[in-house]
Enzyme design. Sequence first.
Site, PDB file in Angstrom:
ATOM      1  N   HIS A  57      13.456  11.830   3.964  1.00 48.17           N
ATOM      2  CA  HIS A  57      12.869  13.102   4.322  1.00 48.17           C
ATOM      3  C   HIS A  57      12.705  14.051   3.141  1.00 48.17           C
ATOM      4  O   HIS A  57      11.627  14.598   2.946  1.00 48.17           O
ATOM      5  CB  HIS A  57      13.496  13.781   5.528  1.00 48.17           C
ATOM      6  CG  HIS A  57      12.531  14.780   6.044  1.00 48.17           C
ATOM      7  ND1 HIS A  57      11.499  14.435   6.880  1.00 48.17           N
ATOM      8  CD2 HIS A  57      12.333  16.062   5.712  1.00 48.17           C
ATOM      9  CE1 HIS A  57      10.729  15.487   7.055  1.00 48.17           C
ATOM     10  NE2 HIS A  57      11.208  16.485   6.368  1.00 48.17           N
ATOM     11  N   SER A  73      13.282   6.219 -13.501  1.00 50.35           N
ATOM     12  CA  SER A  73      12.197   6.995 -14.104  1.00 50.35           C
ATOM     13  C   SER A  73      12.107   8.388 -13.483  1.00 50.35           C
ATOM     14  O   SER A  73      12.005   9.396 -14.184  1.00 50.35           O
ATOM     15  CB  SER A  73      10.889   6.244 -13.938  1.00 50.35           C
ATOM     16  OG  SER A  73       9.811   7.114 -14.112  1.00 50.35           O
ATOM     17  N   SER A  74      12.185   8.441 -12.137  1.00 47.22           N
ATOM     18  CA  SER A  74      12.085   9.739 -11.467  1.00 47.22           C
ATOM     19  C   SER A  74      13.243  10.651 -11.845  1.00 47.22           C
ATOM     20  O   SER A  74      13.059  11.847 -12.041  1.00 47.22           O
ATOM     21  CB  SER A  74      12.100   9.565  -9.950  1.00 47.22           C
ATOM     22  OG  SER A  74      10.977   8.866  -9.544  1.00 47.22           O
ATOM     23  N   ASP A  99       6.720  22.222 -25.981  1.00 42.08           N
ATOM     24  CA  ASP A  99       6.713  20.860 -25.464  1.00 42.08           C
ATOM     25  C   ASP A  99       7.793  20.761 -24.398  1.00 42.08           C
ATOM     26  O   ASP A  99       8.429  21.761 -24.074  1.00 42.08           O
ATOM     27  CB  ASP A  99       6.993  19.857 -26.608  1.00 42.08           C
ATOM     28  CG  ASP A  99       6.427  18.469 -26.299  1.00 42.08           C
ATOM     29  OD1 ASP A  99       6.728  17.934 -25.222  1.00 42.08           O
ATOM     30  OD2 ASP A  99       5.667  17.938 -27.133  1.00 42.08           O
ATOM     31  N   GLU A 114      12.205  13.131   0.275  1.00 36.32           N
ATOM     32  CA  GLU A 114      11.081  12.507  -0.438  1.00 36.32           C
ATOM     33  C   GLU A 114       9.740  13.046   0.058  1.00 36.32           C
ATOM     34  O   GLU A 114       8.821  13.287  -0.728  1.00 36.32           O
ATOM     35  CB  GLU A 114      11.150  10.982  -0.245  1.00 36.32           C
ATOM     36  CG  GLU A 114       9.928  10.204  -0.711  1.00 36.32           C
ATOM     37  CD  GLU A 114       9.754  10.170  -2.222  1.00 36.32           C
ATOM     38  OE1 GLU A 114      10.735  10.440  -2.942  1.00 36.32           O
ATOM     39  OE2 GLU A 114       8.634   9.866  -2.682  1.00 36.32           O
ATOM     40  N   TYR A 172       9.124  15.961   0.968  1.00 33.64           N
ATOM     41  CA  TYR A 172       8.889  17.259   0.333  1.00 33.64           C
ATOM     42  C   TYR A 172       8.724  17.129  -1.165  1.00 33.64           C
ATOM     43  O   TYR A 172       8.075  17.973  -1.788  1.00 33.64           O
ATOM     44  CB  TYR A 172       9.991  18.243   0.736  1.00 33.64           C
ATOM     45  CG  TYR A 172       9.809  18.562   2.190  1.00 33.64           C
ATOM     46  CD1 TYR A 172       8.769  19.389   2.588  1.00 33.64           C
ATOM     47  CD2 TYR A 172      10.572  17.940   3.159  1.00 33.64           C
ATOM     48  CE1 TYR A 172       8.508  19.603   3.917  1.00 33.64           C
ATOM     49  CE2 TYR A 172      10.318  18.154   4.493  1.00 33.64           C
ATOM     50  CZ  TYR A 172       9.285  18.990   4.874  1.00 33.64           C
ATOM     51  OH  TYR A 172       9.014  19.182   6.181  1.00 33.64           O
ATOM     52  N   THR A 208       7.322  26.760   6.448  1.00 35.72           N
ATOM     53  CA  THR A 208       6.004  26.199   6.151  1.00 35.72           C
ATOM     54  C   THR A 208       4.919  27.157   6.627  1.00 35.72           C
ATOM     55  O   THR A 208       3.918  27.373   5.943  1.00 35.72           O
ATOM     56  CB  THR A 208       5.843  24.818   6.809  1.00 35.72           C
ATOM     57  OG1 THR A 208       7.028  24.063   6.564  1.00 35.72           O
ATOM     58  CG2 THR A 208       4.659  24.082   6.244  1.00 35.72           C
ATOM     59  N   HIS A 222      15.189  12.607  12.502  1.00 39.62           N
ATOM     60  CA  HIS A 222      14.008  12.723  13.361  1.00 39.62           C
ATOM     61  C   HIS A 222      13.072  11.525  13.204  1.00 39.62           C
ATOM     62  O   HIS A 222      12.132  11.388  13.961  1.00 39.62           O
ATOM     63  CB  HIS A 222      13.268  14.049  13.146  1.00 39.62           C
ATOM     64  CG  HIS A 222      12.645  14.222  11.802  1.00 39.62           C
ATOM     65  ND1 HIS A 222      12.342  15.438  11.277  1.00 39.62           N
ATOM     66  CD2 HIS A 222      12.270  13.335  10.860  1.00 39.62           C
ATOM     67  CE1 HIS A 222      11.811  15.287  10.086  1.00 39.62           C
ATOM     68  NE2 HIS A 222      11.751  14.025   9.812  1.00 39.62           N
ATOM     69  N   HIS A 223      13.357  10.667  12.216  1.00 42.91           N
ATOM     70  CA  HIS A 223      12.592   9.428  12.098  1.00 42.91           C
ATOM     71  C   HIS A 223      13.192   8.336  12.958  1.00 42.91           C
ATOM     72  O   HIS A 223      12.722   7.212  12.950  1.00 42.91           O
ATOM     73  CB  HIS A 223      12.578   8.958  10.639  1.00 42.91           C
ATOM     74  CG  HIS A 223      11.924   9.932   9.704  1.00 42.91           C
ATOM     75  ND1 HIS A 223      10.620   9.824   9.312  1.00 42.91           N
ATOM     76  CD2 HIS A 223      12.398  11.044   9.108  1.00 42.91           C
ATOM     77  CE1 HIS A 223      10.314  10.826   8.507  1.00 42.91           C
ATOM     78  NE2 HIS A 223      11.380  11.585   8.371  1.00 42.91           N
ATOM     79  N   ARG A 254       1.816   0.985  15.261  1.00 43.11           N
ATOM     80  CA  ARG A 254       1.408   0.873  13.869  1.00 43.11           C
ATOM     81  C   ARG A 254       1.781  -0.506  13.328  1.00 43.11           C
ATOM     82  O   ARG A 254       2.517  -1.245  13.972  1.00 43.11           O
ATOM     83  CB  ARG A 254       2.062   1.977  13.035  1.00 43.11           C
ATOM     84  CG  ARG A 254       3.563   1.896  12.998  1.00 43.11           C
ATOM     85  CD  ARG A 254       4.199   3.137  12.397  1.00 43.11           C
ATOM     86  NE  ARG A 254       4.092   3.135  10.942  1.00 43.11           N
ATOM     87  CZ  ARG A 254       4.928   3.794  10.144  1.00 43.11           C
ATOM     88  NH1 ARG A 254       5.910   4.516  10.657  1.00 43.11           N
ATOM     89  NH2 ARG A 254       4.771   3.759   8.845  1.00 43.11           N
ATOM     90  N   LYS A 258       4.460  29.963   4.202  1.00 43.61           N
ATOM     91  CA  LYS A 258       3.613  29.622   3.053  1.00 43.61           C
ATOM     92  C   LYS A 258       2.142  29.729   3.428  1.00 43.61           C
ATOM     93  O   LYS A 258       1.346  30.347   2.723  1.00 43.61           O
ATOM     94  CB  LYS A 258       3.925  28.191   2.576  1.00 43.61           C
ATOM     95  CG  LYS A 258       5.371  27.987   2.192  1.00 43.61           C
ATOM     96  CD  LYS A 258       5.522  27.025   1.046  1.00 43.61           C
ATOM     97  CE  LYS A 258       5.573  27.799  -0.187  1.00 43.61           C
ATOM     98  NZ  LYS A 258       6.053  27.525  -1.363  1.00 43.61           N
ATOM     99  N   SER A 294      -0.939  27.309  -4.809  1.00 44.92           N
ATOM    100  CA  SER A 294      -0.525  28.693  -5.065  1.00 44.92           C
ATOM    101  C   SER A 294      -1.060  29.202  -6.401  1.00 44.92           C
ATOM    102  O   SER A 294      -1.073  30.398  -6.649  1.00 44.92           O
ATOM    103  CB  SER A 294       1.005  28.803  -5.070  1.00 44.92           C
ATOM    104  OG  SER A 294       1.527  28.371  -3.846  1.00 44.92           O
ATOM    105  N   HIS A 344       0.845  -1.199   0.000  1.00 44.95           N
ATOM    106  CA  HIS A 344       0.000   0.000   0.000  1.00 44.95           C
ATOM    107  C   HIS A 344       0.882   1.251   0.000  1.00 44.95           C
ATOM    108  O   HIS A 344       0.673   2.171  -0.793  1.00 44.95           O
ATOM    109  CB  HIS A 344      -0.923  -0.006   1.219  1.00 44.95           C
ATOM    110  CG  HIS A 344      -1.537   1.322   1.550  1.00 44.95           C
ATOM    111  ND1 HIS A 344      -2.536   1.890   0.779  1.00 44.95           N
ATOM    112  CD2 HIS A 344      -1.296   2.212   2.542  1.00 44.95           C
ATOM    113  CE1 HIS A 344      -2.880   3.059   1.295  1.00 44.95           C
ATOM    114  NE2 HIS A 344      -2.137   3.287   2.371  1.00 44.95           N
ATOM    115  N   TRP A 391       7.486  -0.234   3.813  1.00 42.13           N
ATOM    116  CA  TRP A 391       8.060   0.449   2.645  1.00 42.13           C
ATOM    117  C   TRP A 391       9.452   0.987   2.978  1.00 42.13           C
ATOM    118  O   TRP A 391      10.241   1.283   2.088  1.00 42.13           O
ATOM    119  CB  TRP A 391       7.144   1.579   2.173  1.00 42.13           C
ATOM    120  CG  TRP A 391       7.278   2.871   2.924  1.00 42.13           C
ATOM    121  CD1 TRP A 391       6.785   3.142   4.157  1.00 42.13           C
ATOM    122  CD2 TRP A 391       7.957   4.059   2.480  1.00 42.13           C
ATOM    123  NE1 TRP A 391       7.100   4.427   4.518  1.00 42.13           N
ATOM    124  CE2 TRP A 391       7.819   5.015   3.508  1.00 42.13           C
ATOM    125  CE3 TRP A 391       8.654   4.416   1.318  1.00 42.13           C
ATOM    126  CZ2 TRP A 391       8.367   6.306   3.414  1.00 42.13           C
ATOM    127  CZ3 TRP A 391       9.187   5.702   1.235  1.00 42.13           C
ATOM    128  CH2 TRP A 391       9.050   6.614   2.278  1.00 42.13           C
TER     129      TRP A 391
HETATM  130 CU   LIG Z   1      11.287  13.333   7.969  1.00 40.30          CU
END
Ligand SMILES: [Cu+2]
Lengths: 268, 534
Positions: free
Chosen positions: B255, B171-172, B108, B257, B259, B330, B304-305, B452, B333, B270, B79, B144
């Site tokens: 991390h 690809s990315s 293009d 990722e 963002y 943040t 921080h993870h 979790r 914004k 925006s 998932h 994941w």
């Molecule tokens: Cu993070």
Amino acid sequence: MLRKVYLSVIGLLGASNASADWTLNMPRGVTELSAETYALHMQVFYWCCAIGVLVFGVMIYSLIRHRKSPGAEPATFSHSMKAEVIWTTIPIIILLILVVPSARTLIKLEDTRKPDMTIVATAYQWRWHYRYQGQDVAFYSSLARTSGVARRLDSSIDPFTVENYLLDVDNPLVVPVGRKVRLLLTSNDVVHSWWVPELAIKKDAIPGFMNETWFKADVVGTYRGQCAELCGMDHGYMPIVVKVLEPQAYAAWLASRQPTALQSADTN
Amino acid sequence: MTSAVMDAHHSEEHHGPAKGIRRWLYATNHKDIGTMYLVLSLVMFLTGGAMALVIRSELFQPGLQFIAPNVFNQLTTMHALIMVFGAVMPAFVGLANWMIPMMIGAPDMALPRMNNWSFWILPFAFLMLVATFFMPGGAPAAGWTMYPPLVLQTGDAFPYLIFSVHLLGISSIMGAINIIVTIVNMRAPDMSLLKMPMFVWTWLITAYLLLAVMPVLAGAVTMLLTDQFFGTSFFLAAGGGDPVLFQHIFWFFGHPEVYILILPAFGVISEIIPTFSRKPLFGHDSMVYAASSIAFLSFIVWAHHMFTVGMPLTGQLFFMFSTMLIAVPTGVKLFNWIATMWRGTMTFETPMLFAIAILFLFTIGGFSGIMLAIVPADIQYHDSYFVVAHFHYVLVPGSIFAIMAAVYYWLPKWSGHMYNESLGKLHFWLSAVFVNVTFFPMHFLGLAGMPRRIPDYSTQFADFNSIASVGAIGYGLSQLLFVYVVIQCVRGKGAKATSEVWDNPKGLEWTLPSPAPYHSFEVPPKVSSESAFS
Ligand SMILES: [Cu+2]
Ligand SMILES: [Cu+2]
């Protein structure tokens, strides 16, 4: 089965008196540091609420007041140095207010010096092993049989009839009240994590590493937790139970767990 | 969208799309490729969503009802992989493909053949990933995050998992290169960098983040591969390696990722908020600086993870401070968006409704993010349902809502027809209600001590879990309405769209007819002061 569905429906209606022991918030816990952690949690939560009320209030006001209405002309401003400076500075100040007490508690949390006793916890897929350092006491702690039977896919046992479903073990960890217990954590296979919310302790058990943490429980009682790091198929089935006893009761328990005592118990 | 784009072909076109399947297989047109990205993303969203519904059904009440614990772990793992790499990232790349050339006045994308390749890798990567469900040992089940040593216990699926992550990364990276080259080289002559629309800006920053961190992920999973098959011990303690090293490398990717998944969403809203407030975006330049500082900070907060892995005290303090700092840009914004709405003349069409919901709900995710930065509290929250609530609040009513807002906002430009506004609004309200019913109770579950990634739980967690499950089913079913609205619009069931679509929106894309011509701008347009955003 029907009863379970019925309970869930009751729960949905918000009249959740069916299982009365649900909670909304982090437990205050039974150690000095768990209380401090709880206070930090509430402090940052109240700050968030205050900011939320303010920001959402302004937004809702604007959504109502600045709707398109006949004859209304949109303003055209698009810059304001003053506003930008204000809303950059104020969050920084709030963060500084939050960070100081957090750092203070964190420093205490990491201070494992001068423990009264040390226990080595080794994680296995999927149970815990505890060894009392300097004592001849060591044992495995696995999911209690009652839960173990009821948890099967085809068990047809209603979990609500099982006491402490999934949160009970055969041999709990036993510690004395009011003593600084140092916990050394490691693992035999994959990464696990030792978590007891009432003690505000969560620390990973990592193969090849020895992690340390500590707690000093101030209240006699039984506290339950679970492995918190995904560790494979039975990750959900390796609970942790800590029994905090009065010193005399603890001494008696310790004596009963010595090999000599266990042997004589066996031969009887 | 086929017929719509074809309709745009007038006699002056020198060539149009090829016929039939070749149009898509050999596609080099940014609109065709964008469409394929968006369709793939929708398919993956529904696939990952179906998995979520199985997960939530199992968690509806305590006790195991439908699936074994190992299957449960496979479903949570897949998932997440499918939603992150299959639903959100391709959707934003699809939007970038469609919109960036139109927003900067280009015909293009700069590298059309690479564009084709970077898309066509994806279906194969996901076929391979999903096929692992049918392999001995089942699909990957280690989360994941793929932490070793657990991930090394994966069955036959393991090398396929690694290879598909490699393909997704390739690809990315190609997509990111294409976007950077397009933005840097193909802007209309008088569109300076600071005149670029915010969506283009946030995508430029996102593309650099992708370039920086996808190779890191590729390196990390390659080390897993060699640990498994070639006798190395990067992450194996028995051979002198370090399992925590993987976590550091993974989150150094992970991390930024986060963002990568949210900055384009910031770009989308925006664009939307100024249009429906009928006011220019407030503080365009400071929005650019804020997005850039978020991107920079995202490289120095990864641990921080990992506050529970046993880091040195100074390390924990550093990562606590740096993480809290992210709240500042943040916040800037958020305040700028509110200032954009302030004293405007707002109307509430579906895209605007989604954008406003993002302001509210993403902010709730931001609040729990600040709470998670407080290390002692994080030790309680970590790996609990509180974290699940947190990241779903930023990803679902953040990224996913933004993608849907973008589709409603630009679909008339793509298809030449308006979508059904009342069904769109119904879809919005159902989504907004059910997303909260699903994810808000998870905060309570986490605080009460539910870890979790568990297939079954103690009875005191029963009530909130059943509420969350009901919300999830409701949210999932509401998305079928979205599919219906989009299909109806693409089939031309709505009113004809004007070239402006909305009430005097700013931006070059609205100077093109609806549907937009096959080659967006054959001649570089003039960027007038009204059509530019700053
Ligand atoms: Cu993070
Ligand atoms: Cu475990």
